[in-house]
Design a protein around this motif. Sequence first.
Motif, PDB file in Angstrom:
ATOM      1  N   GLY A  94      12.922  -9.740 -30.629  1.00 31.31           N
ATOM      2  CA  GLY A  94      13.287  -8.814 -31.693  1.00 31.31           C
ATOM      3  C   GLY A  94      14.664  -8.216 -31.569  1.00 31.31           C
ATOM      4  O   GLY A  94      14.987  -7.255 -32.263  1.00 31.31           O
ATOM      5  N   THR A  95      15.494  -8.749 -30.646  1.00 30.55           N
ATOM      6  CA  THR A  95      16.858  -8.239 -30.465  1.00 30.55           C
ATOM      7  C   THR A  95      17.854  -9.385 -30.550  1.00 30.55           C
ATOM      8  O   THR A  95      17.482 -10.551 -30.476  1.00 30.55           O
ATOM      9  CB  THR A  95      17.031  -7.529 -29.105  1.00 30.55           C
ATOM     10  N   ALA A  96      19.134  -9.036 -30.684  1.00 31.63           N
ATOM     11  CA  ALA A  96      20.180 -10.053 -30.799  1.00 31.63           C
ATOM     12  C   ALA A  96      21.057 -10.155 -29.557  1.00 31.63           C
ATOM     13  O   ALA A  96      21.662 -11.184 -29.314  1.00 31.63           O
ATOM     14  CB  ALA A  96      21.067  -9.743 -32.014  1.00 31.63           C
ATOM     15  N   ALA A  97      21.141  -9.086 -28.777  1.00 31.55           N
ATOM     16  CA  ALA A  97      22.094  -9.037 -27.668  1.00 31.55           C
ATOM     17  C   ALA A  97      21.537  -9.657 -26.386  1.00 31.55           C
ATOM     18  O   ALA A  97      20.402  -9.391 -25.993  1.00 31.55           O
ATOM     19  CB  ALA A  97      22.501  -7.597 -27.393  1.00 31.55           C
ATOM     20  N   PHE A  98      22.364 -10.481 -25.749  1.00 32.99           N
ATOM     21  CA  PHE A  98      22.036 -11.017 -24.431  1.00 32.99           C
ATOM     22  C   PHE A  98      22.473 -10.013 -23.384  1.00 32.99           C
ATOM     23  O   PHE A  98      23.469  -9.294 -23.545  1.00 32.99           O
ATOM     24  CB  PHE A  98      22.741 -12.356 -24.204  1.00 32.99           C
ATOM     25  N   MET A  99      21.734  -9.993 -22.282  1.00 33.95           N
ATOM     26  CA  MET A  99      21.988  -9.018 -21.219  1.00 33.95           C
ATOM     27  C   MET A  99      21.510  -9.561 -19.882  1.00 33.95           C
ATOM     28  O   MET A  99      20.946 -10.651 -19.816  1.00 33.95           O
ATOM     29  CB  MET A  99      21.266  -7.707 -21.535  1.00 33.95           C
ATOM     30  N   GLN A 100      21.694  -8.761 -18.860  1.00 29.59           N
ATOM     31  CA  GLN A 100      21.219  -9.121 -17.530  1.00 29.59           C
ATOM     32  C   GLN A 100      19.708  -8.992 -17.479  1.00 29.59           C
ATOM     33  O   GLN A 100      19.146  -8.093 -18.093  1.00 29.59           O
ATOM     34  CB  GLN A 100      21.809  -8.184 -16.474  1.00 29.59           C
ATOM     35  N   PRO A 101      19.044  -9.839 -16.705  1.00 32.36           N
ATOM     36  CA  PRO A 101      17.622  -9.620 -16.476  1.00 32.36           C
ATOM     37  C   PRO A 101      17.418  -8.359 -15.637  1.00 32.36           C
ATOM     38  O   PRO A 101      18.280  -7.982 -14.840  1.00 32.36           O
ATOM     39  CB  PRO A 101      17.175 -10.862 -15.708  1.00 32.36           C
ATOM     40  N   GLY A 102      16.296  -7.715 -15.849  1.00 31.84           N
ATOM     41  CA  GLY A 102      15.967  -6.500 -15.122  1.00 31.84           C
ATOM     42  C   GLY A 102      15.172  -5.570 -16.013  1.00 31.84           C
ATOM     43  O   GLY A 102      14.682  -5.984 -17.063  1.00 31.84           O
ATOM     44  N   GLY A 103      15.049  -4.321 -15.610  1.00 30.53           N
ATOM     45  CA  GLY A 103      14.303  -3.388 -16.430  1.00 30.53           C
ATOM     46  C   GLY A 103      14.219  -2.010 -15.809  1.00 30.53           C
ATOM     47  O   GLY A 103      14.861  -1.724 -14.793  1.00 30.53           O
ATOM     48  N   LYS A 104      13.424  -1.174 -16.451  1.00 28.63           N
ATOM     49  CA  LYS A 104      13.314   0.232 -16.062  1.00 28.63           C
ATOM     50  C   LYS A 104      12.695   0.388 -14.675  1.00 28.63           C
ATOM     51  O   LYS A 104      11.793  -0.340 -14.300  1.00 28.63           O
ATOM     52  CB  LYS A 104      12.490   0.993 -17.095  1.00 28.63           C
ATOM     53  N   ILE A 105      13.206   1.383 -13.979  1.00 30.93           N
ATOM     54  CA  ILE A 105      12.708   1.728 -12.651  1.00 30.93           C
ATOM     55  C   ILE A 105      11.560   2.720 -12.834  1.00 30.93           C
ATOM     56  O   ILE A 105      11.720   3.764 -13.468  1.00 30.93           O
ATOM     57  CB  ILE A 105      13.827   2.336 -11.782  1.00 30.93           C
ATOM     58  N   GLU A 106      10.391   2.368 -12.316  1.00 31.49           N
ATOM     59  CA  GLU A 106       9.201   3.228 -12.441  1.00 31.49           C
ATOM     60  C   GLU A 106       9.280   4.365 -11.416  1.00 31.49           C
ATOM     61  O   GLU A 106       9.923   4.235 -10.376  1.00 31.49           O
ATOM     62  CB  GLU A 106       7.937   2.396 -12.192  1.00 31.49           C
ATOM     63  N   PRO A 107       8.602   5.495 -11.683  1.00 32.14           N
ATOM     64  CA  PRO A 107       8.586   6.601 -10.724  1.00 32.14           C
ATOM     65  C   PRO A 107       8.098   6.130  -9.348  1.00 32.14           C
ATOM     66  O   PRO A 107       7.129   5.387  -9.244  1.00 32.14           O
ATOM     67  CB  PRO A 107       7.595   7.598 -11.336  1.00 32.14           C
TER      68      PRO A 107
END
Length: 132
Positions: free
Chosen positions: A25-38
């Motif tokens: 649902g997005t157009a931009a390519f980026m680095q793999p990864g994600g949010k840091i959980e508590p």
Amino acid sequence: MPVIHIAAALLHDGAGHLLLVRKQGTAAFMQPGGKIEPGETPCAALLRELDEELGLQASAEACRFLKRIEAPAANEPGHTVRAELFALRWTGAIKVAAEIAEARWVTPDDAVSLSLAPLTRDCVLPLWPCLS
């Protein structure tokens, strides 16, 4: 401006290619990864995200911390992304999963022809020559 704290990988193959991903649902390519959980370290968050999104099971020892970088969020207007950026060399298989729609191995020259997240365009690609 709200900050989204993530762990991200400058994932490269050691032969001049880096892996960029595009979320569904997005157009931009980026680095793999994600949010840091508590309670999670940035490295642990990165390893979890790489496994969930790409089926990539790397070791913590293979991840080399580069630096903390920041840019406007590509998919959350009015937010800033603050990334703990790690370099990771990977030559194994990847399998697109979770919220990832597409993954591409590209050269830095190829990458500039893609729609890129500000973090990738302004902060990650300039670091690439130091690693290749």
